[in-house]
Structures are given as structure tokens and as C-alpha cells.
Design a protein around this motif. Structure first.
Motif, short mmCIF file in Angstrom:
data_model
loop_
_atom_site.label_atom_id
_atom_site.label_comp_id
_atom_site.label_asym_id
_atom_site.label_seq_id
_atom_site.Cartn_x
_atom_site.Cartn_y
_atom_site.Cartn_z
N LEU A 23 -11.50 7.56 -4.70
CA LEU A 23 -12.66 7.24 -3.86
C LEU A 23 -13.89 6.91 -4.70
CD1 LEU A 23 -12.36 9.84 -0.99
CD2 LEU A 23 -11.99 7.38 -0.87
N GLN A 24 -14.06 7.61 -5.80
CA GLN A 24 -15.19 7.34 -6.69
C GLN A 24 -15.15 5.89 -7.16
OE1 GLN A 24 -17.71 9.34 -7.45
NE2 GLN A 24 -18.64 8.10 -9.03
N LEU A 42 -10.09 -4.61 -4.11
CA LEU A 42 -9.50 -3.78 -3.06
C LEU A 42 -7.97 -3.86 -3.06
CD1 LEU A 42 -11.95 -4.35 -0.09
CD2 LEU A 42 -11.57 -2.23 -1.35
N LEU A 43 -7.44 -5.05 -3.29
CA LEU A 43 -5.99 -5.22 -3.34
C LEU A 43 -5.40 -4.43 -4.52
CD1 LEU A 43 -5.67 -9.01 -2.46
CD2 LEU A 43 -5.11 -7.05 -0.99
N ALA A 44 -6.04 -4.50 -5.66
CA ALA A 44 -5.57 -3.75 -6.82
C ALA A 44 -5.65 -2.25 -6.57
CB ALA A 44 -6.38 -4.13 -8.06
N LEU A 45 -6.72 -1.81 -5.93
CA LEU A 45 -6.88 -0.39 -5.62
C LEU A 45 -5.85 0.06 -4.60
CD1 LEU A 45 -8.86 1.59 -6.84
CD2 LEU A 45 -10.36 1.23 -4.90
N LYS A 50 -0.82 3.02 -3.43
CA LYS A 50 0.59 3.02 -3.03
C LYS A 50 1.47 3.54 -4.17
CE LYS A 50 4.14 0.07 -1.04
NZ LYS A 50 4.46 -1.27 -0.56
N LYS A 51 1.22 3.03 -5.37
CA LYS A 51 2.00 3.41 -6.55
C LYS A 51 1.87 4.90 -6.85
CE LYS A 51 2.15 2.42 -11.50
NZ LYS A 51 1.52 1.64 -12.56
N GLU A 52 0.66 5.43 -6.72
CA GLU A 52 0.39 6.83 -7.03
C GLU A 52 0.52 7.73 -5.80
OE1 GLU A 52 -3.24 7.26 -9.25
OE2 GLU A 52 -2.75 5.55 -10.53
N ASN A 53 0.95 7.16 -4.70
CA ASN A 53 1.17 7.92 -3.46
C ASN A 53 -0.11 8.62 -2.99
OD1 ASN A 53 3.10 8.16 -1.55
ND2 ASN A 53 4.02 10.00 -2.39
N ILE A 54 -1.22 7.89 -3.01
CA ILE A 54 -2.51 8.45 -2.60
C ILE A 54 -2.75 8.11 -1.14
CG2 ILE A 54 -5.01 8.37 -2.93
CD1 ILE A 54 -4.47 7.79 -5.89
#
Length: 91
Positions: A23-24, A42-45, A50-54
Motif C-alpha cells: 500500500l505504501q 498499477l498493472l505492475a503492482l 497476484k504473484k505474492e498472494n497479497i
């Protein structure tokens, strides 16, 4: 809003620090971007999330919003309220 002070708020102690870091980056790094740079960011984030299951449950989101508001100026709180209202209305 004071840069990372909100992340140290005791009411967030049960939220995984990697979620707060996510979020930071979203809040502060996006503010420094030009409009044409925001969508790729935003797409990269989103891919990172998704990759880090956040993901955030409703309780976490409510806590985070409450803390962000406590650490924000009145103008920032107004912008958050407008953004949240649009989000909840589906616009």
C-alpha cells in the motif's frame, strides 16, 4: 500525510508488513507519477500482488482506511472519502 508514519500505527500490528509495504508503494509512488505512467504502474503492482498472494479482507481495509485518515490532512481525507464513495457506488 507523513510518509511511512501510518505504517507504525499500533492498530495495524496484526496486518502483514508486506501488505502495508504494498500500500505504501501504491499511495506514495503513484502520487509522483505522471498520468500516462499510472496505468503501467498499477498493472505492475497488480501483478506483484497476484504473484505474492497479497489481498485484503474487509476488516483489514477498514483498519487501514481508518489509520490513513488519522494520519492525513483534512484535504486528503476529503479525497479519500470521494474515492471510497466512487468505489462503493461502482463508478
Amino acid at each position: 500525510m507523513a510518509s511511512q508514519n501510518w505504517m507504525q500505527d499500533p492498530s495495524l500490528r496484526e496486518i502483514n508488513p508486506s501488505k502495508l509495504d504494498f500500500l505504501q508503494k501504491l499511495v506514495f509512488e503513484m502520487n509522483s507519477l505522471k498520468d500516462k505512467e499510472k496505468l503501467p504502474f498499477l498493472l505492475a503492482l497488480a501483478n506483484r500482488a497476484k504473484k505474492e498472494n497479497i489481498s485484503f479482507d474487509n476488516r483489514e481495509m477498514e483498519q487501514i482506511i481508518e489509520v490513513l485518515k488519522r494520519h492525513s490532512t483534512p484535504e486528503e481525507v476529503k479525497r479519500m472519502d470521494v474515492m471510497l464513495q466512487k468505489f462503493h457506488s461502482g463508478k
